[in-house]
Scaffold this motif. Sequence first.
Motif, short mmCIF file in Angstrom:
data_model
loop_
_atom_site.label_atom_id
_atom_site.label_comp_id
_atom_site.label_asym_id
_atom_site.label_seq_id
_atom_site.Cartn_x
_atom_site.Cartn_y
_atom_site.Cartn_z
N ARG A 188 -10.54 -5.31 5.82
CA ARG A 188 -10.32 -5.29 4.38
C ARG A 188 -8.62 -5.33 4.06
NH1 ARG A 188 -13.46 -0.88 1.31
NH2 ARG A 188 -14.78 -2.81 0.68
N ILE A 189 -8.00 -4.39 4.97
CA ILE A 189 -6.59 -4.10 4.71
C ILE A 189 -5.86 -5.62 4.93
CG2 ILE A 189 -4.38 -3.16 5.77
CD1 ILE A 189 -6.26 -0.99 6.44
N GLN A 225 6.49 8.65 -5.24
CA GLN A 225 5.82 9.41 -5.98
C GLN A 225 4.37 8.88 -5.91
OE1 GLN A 225 7.28 9.41 -9.85
NE2 GLN A 225 7.54 11.55 -9.69
N SER A 226 3.42 9.65 -5.60
CA SER A 226 2.18 8.99 -5.06
C SER A 226 0.81 9.75 -6.03
CB SER A 226 1.72 9.38 -3.90
OG SER A 226 2.12 10.59 -3.45
N GLY A 227 -0.08 9.03 -6.44
CA GLY A 227 -1.60 9.25 -7.05
C GLY A 227 -2.16 10.19 -5.73
N GLU A 228 -3.21 10.84 -6.31
CA GLU A 228 -4.03 11.77 -5.68
C GLU A 228 -4.58 11.00 -4.15
OE1 GLU A 228 -7.69 14.58 -6.35
OE2 GLU A 228 -6.30 14.14 -8.07
N SER A 229 -5.23 9.99 -4.51
CA SER A 229 -6.02 9.21 -3.24
C SER A 229 -5.02 8.48 -2.37
CB SER A 229 -6.94 8.36 -3.69
OG SER A 229 -6.35 7.37 -4.67
N ALA A 237 -9.75 5.74 7.96
CA ALA A 237 -10.48 4.80 7.37
C ALA A 237 -11.14 5.19 5.85
CB ALA A 237 -11.54 4.16 8.23
N ASN A 238 -11.76 6.47 5.93
CA ASN A 238 -12.24 6.93 4.64
C ASN A 238 -11.00 7.07 3.73
OD1 ASN A 238 -14.79 7.10 5.41
ND2 ASN A 238 -14.90 9.09 6.12
N ALA A 239 -10.02 7.75 3.95
CA ALA A 239 -8.99 8.12 3.03
C ALA A 239 -8.34 6.72 2.57
CB ALA A 239 -7.73 8.66 3.59
N TYR A 255 -8.46 2.74 -1.86
CA TYR A 255 -8.83 1.21 -2.26
C TYR A 255 -9.61 1.22 -3.61
CZ TYR A 255 -11.00 -3.35 -1.87
OH TYR A 255 -11.54 -4.35 -2.22
N HIS A 256 -10.78 1.98 -3.55
CA HIS A 256 -11.35 1.88 -4.44
C HIS A 256 -10.83 2.60 -5.93
CE1 HIS A 256 -15.02 0.31 -2.59
NE2 HIS A 256 -14.72 1.24 -1.48
#
Length: 594
Positions: A476-477, A499-503, A538-540, A545-546
């Motif tokens: 996928r990556i 600066q990053s979002g939560e995920s 991988a989960n992170a 990604y979603h």
Amino acid sequence: MKRISDFIAEELAAAFEAAGYDRNYAKVTLSNRPDLCEYQCNGAMAGAKAYHKAPIMIAQDVVAKLEGSGCFCDVQAVNPGFINLKLDERFVADYLDEMETDEDLGLNKTDNPKMIVIDYGGPNVAKPLHVGHLRSAIIGESVKRIARKMGHNVLGDIHLGDWGYQMGLIITELKERKPELPYFDENFKGEYPAEAPFTISELEEIYPTASGKAKEDEEYRERALHATYLLQNGHKGYTAIWNHIMHVSVNDLKKNYANLNVDFDLWKGESDAQAYIPDMIERLKKEGFAHVDDGALVIDVQEESDTKEIPPCMVQKSDGASLYGTTDLATLVQRVEDYHPDKVIYVVDKRQELHFVQVFRAAKKTGIVPSETELKFLGFGTMNGKDGKPFKTREGGVMRLENLIAEIQEEMYKKITDNRTVEEEEAKNTAKTVGMAAIKYGDLSNQASKDYVFDVDRFTSFEGNTGPYILYTIVRIKSILNKYQEEGKAVTGLKVNQQSGESEKALMLALVKYNEMMENAYEELAPHKICAYIYDLANAFNHFYHETKILAEENEAKKQGYIALLILTKKVLESRSEERRVGKECRSRWSPYH
Ligand code: ARG
């Protein structure tokens, strides 16, 4: 690179000290309330008694001293005395950018490389490989690569079971079938044929037949034992047969292990240890380490602190024959002489633990191995079927390794071609790669010492904690990165977003733990810790990604930051140890079979 947890620990220790408390209270762990914070320190609670103060007051004092720290964006003292910590995003981003430019991704290789021998695989020549040998091969190979990755010099030795009763059985059965062969003519003076009198498939049939006969027929068994005895005492014709058996089987084993992507530096076996036995026994007797007990020569290994009886290590039977322990001790004599190992690791079925306790103690006590050399038994549990019993074929027989691999590949092939049009050839190749990941990951993701259930359906699934899921994530990556490049954009020199979002931040926090996780996996010889880590990673990534429109992001700088993060995630997921560091030289110098 300095580990992220060391940065944090140092900041905290300095703050405890600046607030007038002992820095030893500044222990930091991963948060067990990830909804509230990322890391936490419980030192204020631990120190409360010593300072006769409410923990929350200590925590507040420390928090005040952490103001302005470059590591954290949020530090809170929380009742009854927790210190909750959140890492500063810029600090994490800089750390990741540095990791990305380092060829080892920030891994701290050892400053003190050890010479390590790993004894794994341990197949028995002329007997088919079965699933029991699979675990040793997979775990041993993994431990070897981890140690190499950490900068140690490692030699993997297959330690073939090539000197036992099975050889006598094969010789006996061959004699029954082809008594006219020159190997059985005691007066034969010529050269024995160069060609083996059997193929690998014949050999695979001969052994079980002979073994079955010997169980029924006492006289046949006696003959096989005698043939073993003659072989071990240098009978010429039998030695020639032994060489044929070795040649045919080792070639076949090499194919099997190559299929598993398992690679040995040394193809030594029990037979190579035999030359070291006479001198060793002589010395053990002379120096009083071994004594005769009930006709057998033994070394006492019981220690005062033992709570149960540890029987002596037997080194010679009353008829002068060697035993399993003798061979393992003599192999250590050879290993110490040739490689001076700092550590020898045995990856063997845990049911053999007592044998290794005896061998290790005997080796230390007698000075076969210097006192500073570490001998380590890495015992693994049984691979069971869904019924909880050792893995069997559908018909109830012992599952051959080849069949197991074929079964998995078939299942993978079905999954890959289901509802899709894929070229036959391509689907087959993909099924091979993904199938191997299913088997290896299925095995490695369990703690080695535990029994586990080999569940074909679960292991081949593209969802959950499986090899295929990890590969799917990498694909996928890659696909996103390809599309990005197709837009004509460069993928080098990009920087992670400050600066990053939560995920996004969750993914960043997973990545920074890479070096520490690898050190732990090596210290504990625990491949399952790497599996657990890459599963989390991988989960992170998939969560990120979603939640994120990566390629559709309009802010070009932000999009570049996402791509930088993807590149690093892919590198970590794909990281592996370079092939054979010392192995290459050793292979040509020491391996008898090429
Ligand atoms: N050949 C043995 C078996 O199949 C395993 C050998 C393990 N290694 C050793 N040094 N004893 O049980």
